[in-house]
Design an enzyme around this catalytic site. Structure first.
Site, PDB file in Angstrom:
ATOM      1  N   ARG A  58      42.728  46.720  49.559  1.00  0.00           N
ATOM      2  CA  ARG A  58      43.225  45.513  48.879  1.00  0.00           C
ATOM      3  C   ARG A  58      43.299  44.328  49.822  1.00  0.00           C
ATOM      4  O   ARG A  58      43.912  44.416  50.901  1.00  0.00           O
ATOM      5  CB  ARG A  58      44.626  45.723  48.338  1.00  0.00           C
TER       6      ARG A  58
ATOM      7  N   SER B 224      32.273  47.088  40.332  1.00  0.00           N
ATOM      8  CA  SER B 224      30.854  46.978  39.954  1.00  0.00           C
ATOM      9  C   SER B 224      30.081  46.111  40.948  1.00  0.00           C
ATOM     10  O   SER B 224      28.987  46.484  41.397  1.00  0.00           O
ATOM     11  CB  SER B 224      30.705  46.446  38.527  1.00  0.00           C
TER      12      SER B 224
ATOM     13  N   HIS C  98      38.432  50.080  35.407  1.00  0.00           N
ATOM     14  CA  HIS C  98      37.597  48.865  35.556  1.00  0.00           C
ATOM     15  C   HIS C  98      37.091  48.482  34.161  1.00  0.00           C
ATOM     16  O   HIS C  98      37.878  48.168  33.284  1.00  0.00           O
ATOM     17  CB  HIS C  98      36.500  49.167  36.572  1.00  0.00           C
TER      18      HIS C  98
ATOM     19  N   GLY D 248      44.782  46.956  29.808  1.00  0.00           N
ATOM     20  CA  GLY D 248      44.667  45.519  29.563  1.00  0.00           C
ATOM     21  C   GLY D 248      45.721  44.712  30.303  1.00  0.00           C
ATOM     22  O   GLY D 248      45.772  43.491  30.171  1.00  0.00           O
TER      23      GLY D 248
ATOM     24  N   HIS E 116      46.179  43.873  37.502  1.00  0.00           N
ATOM     25  CA  HIS E 116      44.925  43.509  38.162  1.00  0.00           C
ATOM     26  C   HIS E 116      45.048  43.726  39.656  1.00  0.00           C
ATOM     27  O   HIS E 116      46.140  43.582  40.221  1.00  0.00           O
ATOM     28  CB  HIS E 116      44.551  42.051  37.882  1.00  0.00           C
TER      29      HIS E 116
ATOM     30  N   ARG F 153      40.438  34.241  31.839  1.00  0.00           N
ATOM     31  CA  ARG F 153      39.400  34.690  30.895  1.00  0.00           C
ATOM     32  C   ARG F 153      40.063  35.189  29.612  1.00  0.00           C
ATOM     33  O   ARG F 153      39.539  35.012  28.516  1.00  0.00           O
ATOM     34  CB  ARG F 153      38.544  35.804  31.528  1.00  0.00           C
TER      35      ARG F 153
ATOM     36  N   THR G 141      54.197  47.561  38.427  1.00  0.00           N
ATOM     37  CA  THR G 141      52.960  46.770  38.366  1.00  0.00           C
ATOM     38  C   THR G 141      53.080  45.452  39.130  1.00  0.00           C
ATOM     39  O   THR G 141      53.999  44.674  38.864  1.00  0.00           O
ATOM     40  CB  THR G 141      52.638  46.449  36.881  1.00  0.00           C
TER      41      THR G 141
ATOM     42  N   ASN H 225      45.066  41.122  31.430  1.00  0.00           N
ATOM     43  CA  ASN H 225      43.737  40.795  31.963  1.00  0.00           C
ATOM     44  C   ASN H 225      42.776  40.619  30.797  1.00  0.00           C
ATOM     45  O   ASN H 225      43.147  40.833  29.633  1.00  0.00           O
ATOM     46  CB  ASN H 225      43.278  41.857  32.982  1.00  0.00           C
TER      47      ASN H 225
ATOM     48  N   ASP I  27      40.411  42.268  29.565  1.00  0.00           N
ATOM     49  CA  ASP I  27      40.089  43.399  28.688  1.00  0.00           C
ATOM     50  C   ASP I  27      41.078  43.545  27.539  1.00  0.00           C
ATOM     51  O   ASP I  27      40.803  44.200  26.538  1.00  0.00           O
ATOM     52  CB  ASP I  27      40.034  44.693  29.500  1.00  0.00           C
TER      53      ASP I  27
HETATM   54  N1  CMX Z   1      50.623  49.891  33.171  1.00  0.00           N
HETATM   55  C1  CMX Z   1      51.442  50.742  33.835  1.00  0.00           C
HETATM   56  N2  CMX Z   1      51.459  50.850  35.167  1.00  0.00           N
HETATM   57  C2  CMX Z   1      50.661  50.046  35.867  1.00  0.00           C
HETATM   58  C3  CMX Z   1      49.805  49.108  35.252  1.00  0.00           C
HETATM   59  C4  CMX Z   1      49.802  49.050  33.838  1.00  0.00           C
HETATM   60  N3  CMX Z   1      48.997  48.233  33.176  1.00  0.00           N
HETATM   61  N4  CMX Z   1      49.126  48.448  36.204  1.00  0.00           N
HETATM   62  C5  CMX Z   1      49.529  48.954  37.382  1.00  0.00           C
HETATM   63  N5  CMX Z   1      50.440  49.933  37.177  1.00  0.00           N
HETATM   64  C6  CMX Z   1      51.071  50.785  38.174  1.00  0.00           C
HETATM   65  C7  CMX Z   1      49.983  51.483  38.974  1.00  0.00           C
HETATM   66  O1  CMX Z   1      49.503  52.632  38.286  1.00  0.00           O
HETATM   67  C8  CMX Z   1      50.701  51.790  40.265  1.00  0.00           C
HETATM   68  O2  CMX Z   1      51.498  52.904  40.050  1.00  0.00           O
HETATM   69  P1  CMX Z   1      51.689  54.016  41.204  1.00  0.00           P
HETATM   70  O3  CMX Z   1      52.380  53.311  42.318  1.00  0.00           O
HETATM   71  O4  CMX Z   1      52.521  55.075  40.545  1.00  0.00           O
HETATM   72  O5  CMX Z   1      50.330  54.488  41.580  1.00  0.00           O
HETATM   73  C9  CMX Z   1      51.601  50.575  40.421  1.00  0.00           C
HETATM   74  O6  CMX Z   1      51.731  49.986  39.126  1.00  0.00           O
HETATM   75  C10 CMX Z   1      51.051  49.536  41.369  1.00  0.00           C
HETATM   76  O7  CMX Z   1      49.740  49.176  40.969  1.00  0.00           O
HETATM   77  P2  CMX Z   1      49.200  47.692  41.165  1.00  0.00           P
HETATM   78  O8  CMX Z   1      49.203  47.403  42.630  1.00  0.00           O
HETATM   79  O9  CMX Z   1      49.937  46.750  40.291  1.00  0.00           O
HETATM   80  O10 CMX Z   1      47.744  47.768  40.580  1.00  0.00           O
HETATM   81  P3  CMX Z   1      46.394  48.222  41.309  1.00  0.00           P
HETATM   82  O11 CMX Z   1      45.855  47.068  42.074  1.00  0.00           O
HETATM   83  O12 CMX Z   1      46.559  49.501  42.041  1.00  0.00           O
HETATM   84  O13 CMX Z   1      45.458  48.530  40.055  1.00  0.00           O
HETATM   85  C11 CMX Z   1      44.613  48.085  37.892  1.00  0.00           C
HETATM   86  C12 CMX Z   1      44.974  47.487  39.250  1.00  0.00           C
HETATM   87  C13 CMX Z   1      43.869  47.044  37.067  1.00  0.00           C
HETATM   88  C14 CMX Z   1      43.693  49.298  38.098  1.00  0.00           C
HETATM   89  C15 CMX Z   1      45.935  48.527  37.182  1.00  0.00           C
HETATM   90  O14 CMX Z   1      46.744  47.389  36.968  1.00  0.00           O
HETATM   91  C16 CMX Z   1      45.702  49.261  35.881  1.00  0.00           C
HETATM   92  O15 CMX Z   1      45.512  50.482  35.892  1.00  0.00           O
HETATM   93  N6  CMX Z   1      45.697  48.525  34.705  1.00  0.00           N
HETATM   94  C17 CMX Z   1      45.414  49.119  33.430  1.00  0.00           C
HETATM   95  C18 CMX Z   1      43.912  49.302  33.251  1.00  0.00           C
HETATM   96  C19 CMX Z   1      43.206  47.946  33.099  1.00  0.00           C
HETATM   97  O16 CMX Z   1      43.610  47.108  32.323  1.00  0.00           O
HETATM   98  N7  CMX Z   1      42.096  47.774  33.840  1.00  0.00           N
HETATM   99  C20 CMX Z   1      41.267  46.574  33.717  1.00  0.00           C
HETATM  100  C21 CMX Z   1      41.271  45.714  34.970  1.00  0.00           C
HETATM  101  C22 CMX Z   1      40.301  44.574  34.871  1.00  0.00           C
HETATM  102  C23 CMX Z   1      38.908  45.005  35.279  1.00  0.00           C
HETATM  103  O17 CMX Z   1      38.697  45.426  36.435  1.00  0.00           O
HETATM  104  O18 CMX Z   1      38.026  44.906  34.447  1.00  0.00           O
END
Ligand code: CMX
Length: 481
Positions: free
Chosen positions: A70, A279, A309, A352, A355, A364, A404, A410, A412
């Site tokens: 990160r 990607s 993603h 959704g 990030h 977006r 989070t 985001n 999506d």
């Molecule tokens: N719901 C619940 N918990 C969430 C969360 C959400 N939407 N987003 C993050 N968290 C949790 C993580 O799982 C993590 O938990 P652990 O410490 O138990 O592992 C904690 O919060 C910290 O995570 P973070 O630093 O906020 O987020 P990351 O940078 O690790 O991950 C992402 C980013 C997008 C993967 C994550 O926010 C997520 O899983 N979101 C839901 C899926 C999603 O919408 N993905 C689309 C992203 C956009 C894209 O790339 O297209």
């Protein structure tokens, strides 16, 4: 649905063929511009490398090494930059500025449509706002190459099982085009390394040209719906912009008011999101081994297919639909809040939201929400409305949950609700459409990486033992000082 036909002011390709020389000239304009820009930037890079090669950019922390890298600044890419609070900028332009400045589609009733994704491609590749004529030339170039080779058609016309996930079908079809890669042939012939970007460009345009037909083919092969790959390519060759044939192919030939513009906006918005997302980084990494653009982008698509993603758009729609079905149309805010807590307490994420970089609502998301709110039909769609409503409830829940880093929506979150409204109801197709769009950025990055002569990527991994020893050393050192 109303059937207002949308099109842009492009001259018909068949008519243009009568002046083939001019068409060739105009369609090569993007390549010609790159031929001017690449040596300039390559010279700047060489100077920087020679004079400041050992200058530190940042210190890498253990949290970054074990935390998915990160914020680690470790790649060069200028097409777009992501600010945690402001969101994406394409060569310095935010989304509102892009929407205002880039050439747009024009509806036959004379009204102006949204920015064209092929204009976004030009901006990403060159850093410049193209003229309408330049975008027309580029669109013609793409249309001329829209048809798929028979070996790819075979895959999408029954060769691949219909039960195979659409993203797997997309990835396989894209990889198959490597059969005729100009880049791979040039490498095999021993073409000078400095010239390789020209072949990467040629393959990239070929792939961008064929992606709409591939996506249409995947849809037909997976669901038996839509016009399929051959018809999509035929429509492209009749003239028009890059998106319209795909919009028609996905709607089975029905001209649904607002659909082509929705797709254009989606394709432009998702084109690039900095270089480090899964990607973009994957295609960069695979391309750095001099794998051709088809193989590099096919690899990127496999990353895009991950639920954290690109697959999130599919997940969001399924999530929102399931919630809608479970709670009913009259669900109160308290019902929704309880539903969200159940999801979180069962160890799942709210798709959704969140990030890796952004710390505010994704612009977006805002752009698609604005588009939807201005459409009389989309703005009253129950799922679109639920997504809007969810925003005010999910953010405080995630804040209270406290994990989070970014409790805001985001992109999506929004895209599936828009696409289902226009009839594309098969959620796995959303990532396929994402895959058509993300090619704009990934392929541009590949062309530039070869133009700048960037080397094969080879970061260093370390073991836990090395990290632990490093910490002990620092502690002992600090103690002695
Ligand atoms: N719901 C619940 N918990 C969430 C969360 C959400 N939407 N987003 C993050 N968290 C949790 C993580 O799982 C993590 O938990 P652990 O410490 O138990 O592992 C904690 O919060 C910290 O995570 P973070 O630093 O906020 O987020 P990351 O940078 O690790 O991950 C992402 C980013 C997008 C993967 C994550 O926010 C997520 O899983 N979101 C839901 C899926 C999603 O919408 N993905 C689309 C992203 C956009 C894209 O790339 O297209």
């Amino acid at each position: 649905m109303s059937t207002l036909r949308t099109s842009i002011r492009y001259i018909n390709l068949r008519a243009a063929a009568a002046v083939g020389h001019q068409v060739r000239h105009s369609s090569q304009a993007l390549r010609a511009r790159l031929e001017e820009l690449i040596p300039q930037k390559a010279a700047r890079l060489q100077t920087l490398k020679k004079e400041y090669g050992s200058h530190p950019v940042q210190t890498t922390t253990i949290a970054q090494v074990v935390g998915g890298m990160r914020g680690m600044k470790a790649m060069l890419w200028e097409g777009s930059e992501l600010d945690a609070n402001e969101g994406i900028r394409f060569h310095g332009l935010n989304l509102e500025e892009c929407a205002e400045k880039l050439p747009k589609a024009r509806n036959v009733d004379g009204s102006e449509g949204v920015m064209l994704p092929e204009a976004m491609l030009w901006l990403i590749m060159t850093g410049e706002i193209p003229t309408t004529e330049q975008v027309e030339g580029l669109a013609k170039d793409l249309a001329a190459q829209a048809a798929l080779p028979e070996y790819t058609l075979k895959l999408l016309e029954g060769g691949l099982p219909s039960s195979l996930h659409p993203m797997t079908q997309l990835s396989i079809a894209v990889a198959s085009l490597n059969h005729d890669s100009k880049f791979a042939q040039a490498y095999e012939k021993g073409v000078n390394k400095k010239e390789l970007w020209k072949y990467a460009y040629e393959d990239s345009i070929t792939l961008l040209a064929k992606l709409p037909a591939i996506a249409a083919g995947v849809y037909k092969n997976a669901y038996g719906k839509g016009l399929g790959a051959r018809k999509c390519a035929e429509l492209a060759q009749e003239g028009g912009d890059w998106t319209q044939p795909l919009a028609l192919a996905l709607s089975g030939g029905e001209e649904r008011k607002g659909w082509a513009d929705c797709l254009r906006l989606y394709l432009a918005l998702h084109g690039d999101h900095e270089g480090g997302n899964v990607s973009a980084h994957t295609s960069h990494l695979v391309g750095s081994a001099l794998a051709d653009p088809f193989l590099s982008y096919s690899a990127a698509l496999n990353g895009l297919a991950g639920p954290l993603h690109g697959l999130a758009a599919q997940e969001v729609l399924t999530f929102v639909k399931t919630m809608h079905d479970a709670l009913g149309a009259d669900a109160s805010d308290t019902d929704i809040e309880g539903y969200l807590w159940d999801v979180l307490n069962s160890g799942r994420v709210i798709p959704g939201y969140g990030h890796g970089v952004l710390r505010k609502t994704d612009p977006r998301f805002t752009a698609l929400a604005k588009f939807g709110s201005s459409s009389p039909t989309l703005s009253s769609d129950p799922l679109f409305r639920l997504v809007q409503r969810l925003q005010a409830i999910a953010t405080p829940v995630l804040q209270k949950h406290g994990k989070t880093a970014n409790p805001f929506p985001n992109v999506d979150s929004q895209s599936g609700a828009c696409m289902q409204h226009f009839g594309l109801e098969e959620a796995p197709m959303y990532t396929v459409v994402f895959g058509v769009s993300r090619a704009l950025g990934c392929l541009s990055q590949g062309v530039w990486s070869r133009g700048l002569g960037l080397p094969i990527e080879r970061p260093k991994s370390v073991s836990l033992r090395v990290l632990e020893e490093g910490v002990k050393g620092a502690g002992a050192g600090a103690g002695q000082a």
